[in-house]
Design a protein around this motif. Sequence first.
Motif, PDB file in Angstrom:
ATOM      1  N   ASP A   3       0.809  -1.165   0.000  1.00 46.62           N
ATOM      2  CA  ASP A   3       0.000   0.000   0.000  1.00 46.62           C
ATOM      3  C   ASP A   3       0.863   1.243   0.000  1.00 46.62           C
ATOM      4  N   ARG A   4       0.391   2.271  -0.440  1.00 51.10           N
ATOM      5  CA  ARG A   4       0.985   3.575  -0.588  1.00 51.10           C
ATOM      6  C   ARG A   4       1.501   4.083   0.742  1.00 51.10           C
ATOM      7  N   ALA A   5       0.859   3.721   1.825  1.00 52.31           N
ATOM      8  CA  ALA A   5       1.315   4.145   3.133  1.00 52.31           C
ATOM      9  C   ALA A   5       2.714   3.658   3.399  1.00 52.31           C
ATOM     10  N   ALA A   6       3.066   2.481   2.902  1.00 53.42           N
ATOM     11  CA  ALA A   6       4.410   1.982   3.147  1.00 53.42           C
ATOM     12  C   ALA A   6       5.452   2.869   2.508  1.00 53.42           C
ATOM     13  N   VAL A   7       5.102   3.532   1.433  1.00 51.81           N
ATOM     14  CA  VAL A   7       6.065   4.372   0.740  1.00 51.81           C
ATOM     15  C   VAL A   7       6.337   5.649   1.521  1.00 51.81           C
ATOM     16  N   THR A   8       5.381   6.179   2.183  1.00 49.15           N
ATOM     17  CA  THR A   8       5.540   7.485   2.815  1.00 49.15           C
ATOM     18  C   THR A   8       5.698   7.421   4.318  1.00 49.15           C
ATOM     19  N   ALA A   9       5.971   6.239   4.839  1.00 42.45           N
ATOM     20  CA  ALA A   9       5.939   6.048   6.286  1.00 42.45           C
ATOM     21  C   ALA A   9       6.911   6.874   7.082  1.00 42.45           C
ATOM     22  N   LEU A  10       8.150   7.008   6.668  1.00 38.92           N
ATOM     23  CA  LEU A  10       9.236   7.353   7.585  1.00 38.92           C
ATOM     24  C   LEU A  10       8.975   8.594   8.421  1.00 38.92           C
ATOM     25  N   LEU A  11       8.712   9.710   7.785  1.00 41.94           N
ATOM     26  CA  LEU A  11       8.537  10.930   8.564  1.00 41.94           C
ATOM     27  C   LEU A  11       7.213  11.614   8.294  1.00 41.94           C
ATOM     28  N   MET A  94      -8.128  18.155  -3.247  1.00 42.62           N
ATOM     29  CA  MET A  94      -6.793  17.781  -3.707  1.00 42.62           C
ATOM     30  C   MET A  94      -6.085  16.998  -2.607  1.00 42.62           C
ATOM     31  N   LEU A  95      -5.463  15.884  -2.994  1.00 45.30           N
ATOM     32  CA  LEU A  95      -4.768  15.016  -2.046  1.00 45.30           C
ATOM     33  C   LEU A  95      -3.444  14.565  -2.655  1.00 45.30           C
ATOM     34  N   GLU A  96      -2.611  13.952  -1.819  1.00 42.68           N
ATOM     35  CA  GLU A  96      -1.360  13.420  -2.335  1.00 42.68           C
ATOM     36  C   GLU A  96      -1.617  12.340  -3.377  1.00 42.68           C
ATOM     37  N   ALA A  97      -2.665  11.578  -3.181  1.00 39.67           N
ATOM     38  CA  ALA A  97      -3.058  10.573  -4.166  1.00 39.67           C
ATOM     39  C   ALA A  97      -4.542  10.305  -4.019  1.00 39.67           C
ATOM     40  N   THR A  98      -5.197  10.080  -5.144  1.00 41.31           N
ATOM     41  CA  THR A  98      -6.598   9.697  -5.158  1.00 41.31           C
ATOM     42  C   THR A  98      -6.673   8.202  -5.468  1.00 41.31           C
ATOM     43  N   PRO A  99      -7.855   7.605  -5.439  1.00 39.70           N
ATOM     44  CA  PRO A  99      -7.957   6.191  -5.820  1.00 39.70           C
ATOM     45  C   PRO A  99      -7.412   5.893  -7.210  1.00 39.70           C
ATOM     46  N   VAL A 100      -7.437   6.880  -8.092  1.00 40.53           N
ATOM     47  CA  VAL A 100      -6.891   6.673  -9.443  1.00 40.53           C
ATOM     48  C   VAL A 100      -5.391   6.424  -9.369  1.00 40.53           C
ATOM     49  N   GLU A 101      -4.682   7.274  -8.635  1.00 41.91           N
ATOM     50  CA  GLU A 101      -3.233   7.112  -8.518  1.00 41.91           C
ATOM     51  C   GLU A 101      -2.869   5.834  -7.768  1.00 41.91           C
ATOM     52  N   GLN A 195      -8.540  15.405  -7.093  1.00 36.11           N
ATOM     53  CA  GLN A 195      -7.358  15.604  -7.933  1.00 36.11           C
ATOM     54  C   GLN A 195      -6.111  15.311  -7.123  1.00 36.11           C
ATOM     55  N   ALA A 196      -5.199  14.549  -7.700  1.00 36.92           N
ATOM     56  CA  ALA A 196      -3.908  14.311  -7.052  1.00 36.92           C
ATOM     57  C   ALA A 196      -3.033  15.537  -7.210  1.00 36.92           C
ATOM     58  N   ILE A 197      -2.276  15.826  -6.183  1.00 39.55           N
ATOM     59  CA  ILE A 197      -1.426  17.004  -6.185  1.00 39.55           C
ATOM     60  C   ILE A 197      -0.059  16.710  -6.790  1.00 39.55           C
ATOM     61  N   GLU A 198       0.243  15.429  -7.018  1.00 43.42           N
ATOM     62  CA  GLU A 198       1.507  15.032  -7.619  1.00 43.42           C
ATOM     63  C   GLU A 198       1.332  13.690  -8.311  1.00 43.42           C
ATOM     64  N   PRO A 199       2.221  13.334  -9.247  1.00 46.41           N
ATOM     65  CA  PRO A 199       2.153  12.014  -9.890  1.00 46.41           C
ATOM     66  C   PRO A 199       2.426  10.896  -8.884  1.00 46.41           C
ATOM     67  N   TYR A 200       1.885   9.729  -9.153  1.00 45.10           N
ATOM     68  CA  TYR A 200       2.079   8.607  -8.233  1.00 45.10           C
ATOM     69  C   TYR A 200       3.525   8.137  -8.209  1.00 45.10           C
ATOM     70  N   THR A 201       4.310   8.520  -9.189  1.00 38.73           N
ATOM     71  CA  THR A 201       5.711   8.090  -9.282  1.00 38.73           C
ATOM     72  C   THR A 201       6.671   9.003  -8.512  1.00 38.73           C
ATOM     73  N   THR A 202       6.158  10.038  -7.847  1.00 40.52           N
ATOM     74  CA  THR A 202       7.030  11.057  -7.264  1.00 40.52           C
ATOM     75  C   THR A 202       8.057  10.481  -6.298  1.00 40.52           C
ATOM     76  N   ALA A 303      -5.763  18.450   1.241  1.00 36.13           N
ATOM     77  CA  ALA A 303      -5.539  17.548   2.380  1.00 36.13           C
ATOM     78  C   ALA A 303      -4.253  16.767   2.144  1.00 36.13           C
ATOM     79  N   VAL A 304      -3.218  17.086   2.931  1.00 35.94           N
ATOM     80  CA  VAL A 304      -1.903  16.453   2.777  1.00 35.94           C
ATOM     81  C   VAL A 304      -1.344  16.150   4.161  1.00 35.94           C
ATOM     82  N   GLY A 305      -0.323  15.307   4.220  1.00 38.91           N
ATOM     83  CA  GLY A 305       0.301  14.957   5.489  1.00 38.91           C
ATOM     84  C   GLY A 305       0.644  16.188   6.308  1.00 38.91           C
ATOM     85  N   ALA A 306       0.403  16.135   7.607  1.00 43.67           N
ATOM     86  CA  ALA A 306       0.506  17.313   8.458  1.00 43.67           C
ATOM     87  C   ALA A 306       1.880  17.969   8.418  1.00 43.67           C
ATOM     88  N   ALA A 307       2.927  17.186   8.240  1.00 47.18           N
ATOM     89  CA  ALA A 307       4.265  17.770   8.224  1.00 47.18           C
ATOM     90  C   ALA A 307       4.472  18.706   7.045  1.00 47.18           C
TER      91      ALA A 307
END
Length: 330
Positions: A3-11, A94-101, A195-202, A303-307
């Motif tokens: 899942d996408r969460a694993a990619v963005t976990a660290l901080l 707008m989010l970091e990723a939508t269901p499409v991404e 709408q995604a705010i960035e490509p899924y490959t970022t 809506a994006v990660g609080a950091a």
Amino acid sequence: MFDRAAVTALLLMFGLPASAACTGEGFYDLMPADDRAALVQSAAEIPYGEGVTWTATKGSDTLTVIGTMHIHDPRLEITRMKVQAAVQNADLVMLEATPVEEAQLKQAIVTNPGLFLIMDGPTLPERLDEETWQMVAAAASERGIPSFMAAKMQPWYLSLTLAIPACALSDMMAGLTGLDKMIVADATNAAVPLQAIEPYTTLFALFGDESIDEQVDMLRVNMLVPDLQEQLFVSMLDLYFKEEIGKLWDMSRFAMARVPGIDPAEGLSMFTEMQEALLDTRNIAWLPVITEATIAHDDIVVAVGAAHLIGDQGILQLLENDGWTIARIP
């Protein structure tokens, strides 16, 4: 973590499931009094360091900016209710990723495994000393990743995956969602476009540029601090719900300077590099995407990660620099 969460976990991921075993004293409470006082002082200097819900206005355009957690916690329902009307009445979310991404990412992993696997050359057991590899294999097993699969993962990807404490995975595996997914559900039910705010490959692009040796170093650092990870998660959870995001972020910086076996200056340098890659670079790239969206939409939820909200290069400061008026939603 994801899942996408694993990619963005660290901080970027803040939070624990209610039933998780990540309990006890957090890192913040265990800090020496002098360090804690220094942290409070430094966090107070971070722009927009407190608050997770904001409005930004410019002319006839309004943004509702929400700092999210990507992992489930039942207390997120309070925040969800706080912003639900704004989400349901928005012209765009707008989010970091939508269901499409997310679907694109899953497909890419199937069709292009080189995105996250070592396809050529030595695998991780060949690149790590035996003691470190056994620690990596055990940590991966605790998270449901067989050692043969972990051996072939690109070290940056495995590092971020293992940055989620094993105690925080039960709700993820049960399909319980963080605030991002709650917002997606509310927007979808109200027929508000996403709408995604960035490509899924970022993130793949950001970390894929690192040398394999640098990625292996990141993995080694992760293996030095399993207890520290859990202590940080406990304090991250507490500070998120107190809306003290600047303190939360600076606490992570303090922690990196205190990793056993790592020179404090090196730890701080690694933290700065991670911040630039995971936050600053992306925030700067997001600003024109957000402002372009206001051409066609007057009322947008971001809506994006609080950091991503805090600091000199945070979304809120960048918007202020661009002429937006920022106000915290109580």
